[in-house]
Design a protein around this motif. Structure first.
Motif, PDB file in Angstrom:
ATOM      1  N   UNK A   1      -1.580  -2.374 -12.840  1.00 38.04           N
ATOM      2  CA  UNK A   1      -1.156  -0.986 -13.021  1.00 38.04           C
ATOM      3  C   UNK A   1       0.223  -0.781 -12.403  1.00 38.04           C
ATOM      4  N   UNK A   2       0.860   0.331 -12.797  1.00 43.76           N
ATOM      5  CA  UNK A   2       2.159   0.654 -12.228  1.00 43.76           C
ATOM      6  C   UNK A   2       2.105   0.822 -10.722  1.00 43.76           C
ATOM      7  N   UNK A   3       0.972   1.330 -10.214  1.00 44.93           N
ATOM      8  CA  UNK A   3       0.834   1.497  -8.777  1.00 44.93           C
ATOM      9  C   UNK A   3       0.861   0.177  -8.034  1.00 44.93           C
ATOM     10  N   UNK A   4       0.157  -0.826  -8.545  1.00 43.40           N
ATOM     11  CA  UNK A   4       0.148  -2.134  -7.872  1.00 43.40           C
ATOM     12  C   UNK A   4       1.473  -2.864  -8.065  1.00 43.40           C
ATOM     13  N   UNK A   5       2.152  -2.611  -9.163  1.00 35.70           N
ATOM     14  CA  UNK A   5       3.488  -3.175  -9.318  1.00 35.70           C
ATOM     15  C   UNK A   5       4.432  -2.614  -8.255  1.00 35.70           C
ATOM     16  N   UNK A   6       4.314  -1.321  -7.972  1.00 34.88           N
ATOM     17  CA  UNK A   6       5.163  -0.730  -6.947  1.00 34.88           C
ATOM     18  C   UNK A   6       4.815  -1.300  -5.572  1.00 34.88           C
ATOM     19  N   UNK A   7       3.519  -1.546  -5.339  1.00 40.72           N
ATOM     20  CA  UNK A   7       3.115  -2.157  -4.067  1.00 40.72           C
ATOM     21  C   UNK A   7       3.703  -3.553  -3.935  1.00 40.72           C
TER      22      UNK A   7
ATOM     23  N   UNK B   1       1.731  -9.809   4.787  1.00 41.08           N
ATOM     24  CA  UNK B   1       2.229  -8.558   4.202  1.00 41.08           C
ATOM     25  C   UNK B   1       1.238  -7.998   3.185  1.00 41.08           C
ATOM     26  N   UNK B   2       0.677  -8.857   2.345  1.00 41.76           N
ATOM     27  CA  UNK B   2      -0.259  -8.371   1.335  1.00 41.76           C
ATOM     28  C   UNK B   2      -1.543  -7.845   1.976  1.00 41.76           C
TER      29      UNK B   2
ATOM     30  N   UNK C   1      -1.875   8.469   0.299  1.00 45.51           N
ATOM     31  CA  UNK C   1      -2.244   8.654   1.709  1.00 45.51           C
ATOM     32  C   UNK C   1      -2.014   7.369   2.497  1.00 45.51           C
ATOM     33  N   UNK C   2      -2.396   6.235   1.900  1.00 46.32           N
ATOM     34  CA  UNK C   2      -2.191   4.963   2.578  1.00 46.32           C
ATOM     35  C   UNK C   2      -0.703   4.724   2.817  1.00 46.32           C
ATOM     36  N   UNK C   3       0.131   4.998   1.798  1.00 54.34           N
ATOM     37  CA  UNK C   3       1.568   4.785   1.940  1.00 54.34           C
ATOM     38  C   UNK C   3       2.152   5.683   3.017  1.00 54.34           C
TER      39      UNK C   3
END
Length: 505
Positions: free
Chosen positions: A125-131, A106-107, A160-162
Motif C-alpha cells: 500500500x501507499x502507506x507502507x511505501x511511505x514507511x 530500523x524496520x 498516531x504511530x508516526x
C-alpha cells in the motif's frame, strides 16, 4: 546552533513560487511548511536537500550535514525491489555488507511486519511505501529530516504511530514537515512557515495558533495599507486646495508647499505595501438541489461483505435524511469503503436491503478518484457532465484551478490537487442532493479542505463520508456511524473512536 541559513532565496518555475525567503534553521527546530497545492513546498524541500538549485539567493549548510529527505512518492524503478532491499540500498556501499543489521533495527523500530519486508514495494500500500522511504532516510542517522506529506495514505493508527515516533527522536534533531493534516502539524511542529510568492511569514507557533496569528497579521497589514492610501488622498486634497489659493494669490510659498504635499503623497503611496492576497489553487463549490423526501437512503439490516463475499457486519435499520452529514468510523479493513460502494451500486440499480428515494440525485467520489482514470481530457469530462458550451466549460475549469494549457490534455497530466478539485467540480455539475465521499480530502491542500468543509455545511446537503482527517470529520459531521465488531452503531461523537485509534501501537 544554526545548521542551514537561507538568504533571499527564490525559485521561479514559469511563475515565481517564492522569493526573498530568509530563514535560519537551528537544532531542535520542528517547522511546519504550509502552502497551497503547487506553491513550492516540495521545491523548497528539494532546495534544502541540495537536490535543486534555487533561482536566486543562497543556502549555507553546516559542514558535513547529513540530510534525510522523504519525498511524496517512490521512483518507478523502486517498485520491483523488496522493501528490505530498498532500505538496505540506502546504506553507503562500504557499509552495506557488514552493517545490514541496521536495516533490521530500523524496520523493527518502525513496526514493519516481517512479511511486508520481503515483498516488492509495488505490491504494498501507499502507506507502507511511505514507511519504506522513511526507513531509508533514517537508516543513515541524518542531522536534518525533511518530510514531504508523511501522512499520505496512512490510517489513523499509523498516523498516531508516526506522531509518537517523531516525538521520540532526539530533541535537537531539526525537522521540516509539509502536511495538509492540520491535527498532525499541531502535534509535531513548534514553528510554522507560510510559504508565499512574496512575503513568506514564520511564526514560533504550531499550525493552528500560527494560522490565527497570520490572519491577524494580514488583517493589520490590510488596515495599514488602507490607512496609508487614505492619508495620501487627504494630502492630495490639501495640495489641490493650496494650489488654487496659491495660483489666485500669486504666492510662491503656497505653490512650494503644494509641491511638498504632493511629493509626500507620492512617497506614501509608493511605500504602501498592499495586503497579501492568496491566489486560490482553485475554487471548490458544491450545491444542494434539495428534496422533499423524508429519508433519502434506508438500510434494511444490510449485511456488508468483503469483495469475495465474506460477511463483515450488519447495519441494522438506518436512515439517511436530508441535512445528515454522516461520518463512517472504523479501523482499516472493517468495511467502510465497502458500505459506500454498496450504497453507490444501489443508487444505480436495485437492492432489497437498500432503499433509495426516487428523488435522490447522488454524487460519488472514491478515494482513488477512479472516475478520472480514463483517457478523457478535463474539457471533455466537463462538457459531458453539463450542457454548457466549450467556452463556459473552460471558464469553469479555470475557476477550479485547471489552467487552459491542461484542459485539453489527459487527466493523468494533472496534479493530485488539480484532480481533486476537478472531481469536486464534476460532482457539482450533477446538481446532487446526496454526496457519497470516500476520503475526499486526499490530495487537497488545507485551503481546499476548509473550502470543502464550508460548502458541505453551508448548503446542508446530505452526505455519507469516510475520512482519516480528524480536523475535517470533526468540522463536517453531525452524525456518526461506527463499525463495532459485527454491528454498525450510531454514536454521539467521534472522540472515543479517535482516542482509541490514536493510542500508541
Amino acid at each position: 546552533m544554526s545548521i542551514i541559513n537561507l538568504n533571499a532565496l527564490g525559485v521561479t518555475l514559469g511563475d515565481p513560487l517564492f522569493s526573498d525567503l530568509s530563514l535560519t534553521l537551528s537544532k531542535g527546530d520542528r517547522i511546519g511548511l504550509v502552502a497551497a497545492n503547487g506553491r513550492g513546498k516540495s521545491t523548497l524541500l528539494a532546495c534544502l536537500a541540495n537536490e535543486l538549485a534555487p533561482t536566486t539567493g543562497e543556502i549555507t549548510r553546516a559542514r558535513g550535514l547529513r540530510i534525510g529527505h522523504v519525498t511524496q512518492s517512490l521512483p518507478a524503478d523502486a517498485l520491483p525491489i523488496t522493501l528490505y532491499d530498498w532500505v538496505q540500498a540506502a546504506l553507503p556501499a562500504e557499509q552495506a555488507d557488514y552493517e545490514s543489521w541496521r536495516v533490521d533495527v530500523v524496520l523493527d523500530e518502525l513496526q514493519v511486519p516481517y512479511d511486508f519486508q520481503h515483498q516488492p514495494l509495488g505490491t504494498l500500500s501507499g502507506g507502507w511505501q511511505r514507511t519504506a522511504m522513511l526507513a531509508a532516510a533514517w537508516i543513515n542517522t541524518p542531522d536534518l529530516l525533511l518530510l514531504d506529506e508523511p501522512t499520505n495514505h496512512l490510517d489513523l493508527k499509523r498516523i498516531a504511530f508516526l506522531e509518537g515516533w517523531l516525538s521520540q527522536r532526539p530533541r535537537d534533531l531539526p525537522m521540516v514537515i509539509t502536511s495538509h493534516d492540520r491535527a498532525f502539524l499541531d502535534a509535531t511542529t513548534t514553528r510554522t512557515l507560510f510559504l508565499r510568492a512574496e512575503g513568506s511569514r514564520v511564526f514560533q507557533l504550531p499550525f493552528s495558533a500560527a494560522r490565527s496569528a497570520l490572519d491577524d497579521h494580514d488583517a493589520a497589514e490590510a488596515r495599514r495599507h488602507s490607512n496609508d492610501l487614505k492619508k495620501a488622498q487627504q494630502l492630495r486634497q490639501q495640495a489641490a486646495k493650496l494650489k488654487n489659493v496659491g495660483t489666485n494669490s500669486g504666492s510662491d510659498l503656497l505653490l512650494t508647499k503644494t509641491k511638498q504635499l504632493a511629493d509626500r503623497a507620492d512617497r506614501l503611496e509608493a511605500a504602501a505595501i498592499p495586503a497579501h492576497r492568496e491566489h486560490s489553487a482553485g475554487d471548490i463549490r458544491l450545491g444542494n438541489s434539495g428534496t422533499h423526501a423524508k429519508a433519502l437512503i434506508t438500510l434494511e439490516d444490510l449485511t456488508v461483505d468483503t469483495p469475495d463475499g465474506r460477511p463483515l457486519y450488519t447495519t441494522g435499520q438506518k436512515w439517511i435524511t436530508p441535512g445528515d452529514r454522516i461520518v463512517l468510523l472504523g479501523a482499516n479493513g472493517t468495511g467502510k469503503t465497502q458500505l459506500v460502494r454498496m450504497i453507490q451500486q444501489a443508487l444505480t440499480g436495485t437492492r432489497a436491503d437498500i432503499k433509495c428515494a426516487p428523488s435522490v440525485v447522488p454524487a460519488y467520489s472514491d478515494q482513488h478518484l477512479s472516475q478520472l482514470s480514463g483517457p478523457e481530457t478535463p474539457l471533455v469530462l466537463v462538457t459531458a457532465a453539463s450542457d454548457v458550451g466549450d467556452q463556459s466549460a473552460r471558464s469553469l475549469l479555470a475557476g477550479a484551478g485547471v489552467k487552459f494549457a491542461l484542459q485539453d490534455t489527459p487527466v493523468a497530466a494533472l496534479s493530485g490537487g488539480q484532480k481533486a478539485r476537478l472531481a469536486m467540480l464534476l460532482l457539482r455539475l450533477k446538481h446532487p442532493n446526496f454526496y457519497l465521499l470516500d476520503e475526499p480530502t486526499n490530495h487537497l491542500d488545507i485551503e481546499g479542505q476548509e473550502a470543502l468543509e464550508a460548502e458541505l455545511v453551508a448548503h446542508g446537503a446530505a452526505c455519507l463520508l469516510v475520512s482519516h482527517d480528524r480536523s475535517f470529520l470533526r468540522a463536517v459531521g453531525n452524525r456518526f456511524w461506527q463499525i463495532r465488531g459485527r454491528r454498525l452503531e450510531e454514536v454521539a461523537s467521534p472522540e472515543a473512536f479517535l482516542a482509541s485509534e490514536m493510542a500508541a501501537l
